[in-house]
Design a protein around this motif. Structure first.
Motif, PDB file in Angstrom:
ATOM      1  N   ASP A 148     -43.403 -17.955  50.575  1.00 36.78           N
ATOM      2  CA  ASP A 148     -43.264 -17.406  49.228  1.00 36.78           C
ATOM      3  C   ASP A 148     -43.464 -15.901  49.333  1.00 36.78           C
ATOM      4  N   VAL A 149     -42.479 -15.132  48.923  1.00 37.85           N
ATOM      5  CA  VAL A 149     -42.578 -13.668  48.959  1.00 37.85           C
ATOM      6  C   VAL A 149     -42.568 -13.161  47.522  1.00 37.85           C
ATOM      7  N   LYS A 150     -43.669 -12.533  47.112  1.00 34.60           N
ATOM      8  CA  LYS A 150     -43.825 -12.134  45.709  1.00 34.60           C
ATOM      9  C   LYS A 150     -43.647 -10.625  45.537  1.00 34.60           C
ATOM     10  N   PRO A 151     -42.868 -10.219  44.521  1.00 37.80           N
ATOM     11  CA  PRO A 151     -42.646  -8.784  44.255  1.00 37.80           C
ATOM     12  C   PRO A 151     -43.809  -8.221  43.436  1.00 37.80           C
ATOM     13  N   TRP A 152     -43.775  -6.910  43.227  1.00 37.22           N
ATOM     14  CA  TRP A 152     -44.826  -6.268  42.447  1.00 37.22           C
ATOM     15  C   TRP A 152     -44.705  -6.578  40.952  1.00 37.22           C
ATOM     16  N   ASP A 153     -43.475  -6.551  40.460  1.00 39.07           N
ATOM     17  CA  ASP A 153     -43.284  -6.806  39.022  1.00 39.07           C
ATOM     18  C   ASP A 153     -41.838  -7.174  38.758  1.00 39.07           C
ATOM     19  N   ASP A 154     -41.488  -7.297  37.480  1.00 42.03           N
ATOM     20  CA  ASP A 154     -40.140  -7.717  37.109  1.00 42.03           C
ATOM     21  C   ASP A 154     -39.096  -6.627  37.328  1.00 42.03           C
ATOM     22  N   GLU A 155     -39.539  -5.414  37.655  1.00 41.04           N
ATOM     23  CA  GLU A 155     -38.598  -4.320  37.899  1.00 41.04           C
ATOM     24  C   GLU A 155     -38.280  -4.154  39.386  1.00 41.04           C
ATOM     25  N   TYR A 185     -42.385 -14.649  32.799  1.00 38.90           N
ATOM     26  CA  TYR A 185     -42.335 -13.285  32.253  1.00 38.90           C
ATOM     27  C   TYR A 185     -41.246 -12.446  32.922  1.00 38.90           C
ATOM     28  N   GLY A 186     -40.139 -13.090  33.276  1.00 41.56           N
ATOM     29  CA  GLY A 186     -39.015 -12.379  33.871  1.00 41.56           C
ATOM     30  C   GLY A 186     -39.176 -12.076  35.344  1.00 41.56           C
ATOM     31  N   VAL A 216     -42.156  -2.315  54.057  1.00 41.40           N
ATOM     32  CA  VAL A 216     -41.790  -3.509  53.287  1.00 41.40           C
ATOM     33  C   VAL A 216     -42.637  -3.651  52.028  1.00 41.40           C
ATOM     34  N   ASN A 217     -43.908  -3.198  52.080  1.00 43.87           N
ATOM     35  CA  ASN A 217     -44.786  -3.379  50.919  1.00 43.87           C
ATOM     36  C   ASN A 217     -44.387  -2.528  49.719  1.00 43.87           C
ATOM     37  N   GLU A 218     -43.342  -1.736  49.874  1.00 44.12           N
ATOM     38  CA  GLU A 218     -42.796  -1.026  48.714  1.00 44.12           C
ATOM     39  C   GLU A 218     -42.236  -2.033  47.717  1.00 44.12           C
ATOM     40  N   TYR A 219     -41.772  -3.171  48.230  1.00 42.89           N
ATOM     41  CA  TYR A 219     -41.188  -4.216  47.387  1.00 42.89           C
ATOM     42  C   TYR A 219     -42.034  -5.484  47.351  1.00 42.89           C
ATOM     43  N   VAL A 220     -42.760  -5.767  48.435  1.00 42.97           N
ATOM     44  CA  VAL A 220     -43.500  -7.021  48.555  1.00 42.97           C
ATOM     45  C   VAL A 220     -44.973  -6.823  48.219  1.00 42.97           C
ATOM     46  N   GLN A 221     -45.447  -7.594  47.258  1.00 39.81           N
ATOM     47  CA  GLN A 221     -46.872  -7.554  46.907  1.00 39.81           C
ATOM     48  C   GLN A 221     -47.682  -8.468  47.811  1.00 39.81           C
ATOM     49  N   SER A 222     -47.159  -9.693  48.041  1.00 38.33           N
ATOM     50  CA  SER A 222     -47.892 -10.651  48.872  1.00 38.33           C
ATOM     51  C   SER A 222     -46.952 -11.706  49.424  1.00 38.33           C
TER      52      SER A 222
END
Length: 231
Positions: A148-155, A185-186, A216-222
């Motif tokens: 599971d690769v999670k982004p920082w937010d919906d943007e 939440y989008g 990569v952490n510019e886009y990936v939170q966790s």
């Protein structure tokens, strides 16, 4: 007896797999097992729709790996590569008779061409060493992993997120299929399959040192491991 498949990324190999799955839901037994994961990992892409049975099976195993993983042991399966496979070849190991016939052919070759020169002996030794090294490499354990690769937010640009993740390349790592899954939440997360050679790649190190580190952490939170199966 363990089932064996040959050169699964060729038309002949895929046809053999397709024919084999005509009357079967799984590679061995009556439930998905590590035998299915082994064959799944050996395929470089989804089988063409003309291979109806192989395509159906691949999509089913892909869905299982995404949802819950596969834990059944299976009966044993071997996947080997070769330059070309005769259309009549089937998904079973060579018989003792065929091996004996091949040995006889080899003996005939030696008789016909006489004693080997020093260059031929050296070339034969190099080929033998390469085959031995390849066999040793095949003995290395492999694992199939679903992340599971999670982004920082919906943007977060999910296309760039995937590109940055797949941009992580190293020996013993092979990226597989991926899909976006709504979280709420989008926001969407990415689930992605990968195959690793256990002796060469640690999933924990891959996550900590590459997938959640710059750039990569510019886009990936966790990143979280959803499923981990030995192949």
């Amino acid at each position: 007896m363990a089932v064996a498949f040959y050169d699964l990324n060729s038309d002949a190999g895929l046809k053999n797999l397709d024919d084999y799955l005509l009357t079967r839901s799984y590679i061995t037994g009556y439930q998905a097992s590590k035998d299915d994961v082994t064959v799944y990992a050996a395929l470089s892409k989804v089988p063409s729709s003309k291979y109806v049975n192989a395509s159906r099976w691949f999509n089913h195993i892909d869905a299982l790996l995404r949802i819950s993983g596969v834990s059944a042991e299976g009966s044993g399966v071997t996947v080997e590569g070769c330059a070309s496979i005769p259309e009549a070849a089937i998904a079973t190991p060579p018989t003792a008779d065929s091996r004996a016939a091949a040995a006889d052919d080899d003996d005939d070759d030696v008789d016909l061409f006489g004693e080997e020169t020093e260059e031929e002996k050296k070339a034969a030794e190099e080929r033998a060493a390469a085959i031995k090294a390849s066999a040793k490499k095949k003995e290395s354990g492999k694992s199939s992993v679903l992340l599971d690769v999670k982004p920082w937010d919906d943007e977060t640009d999910m296309k760039k997120l995937e590109e940055s993740v797949r941009g992580v390349q190293m020996e013993g790592l092979l990226w597989g299929a991926s899909k976006l899954v709504p979280v709420g939440y989008g926001i969407k997360k990415m689930q992605i399959m990968l195959t690793i050679v256990d002796d060469l790649v640690s999933v924990d190190d891959l996550i900590e040192e590459h997938l959640t580190a710059e750039p990569v952490n510019e886009y990936v939170q966790s990143c979280d491991i959803v499923a981990f199966n030995k192949i």
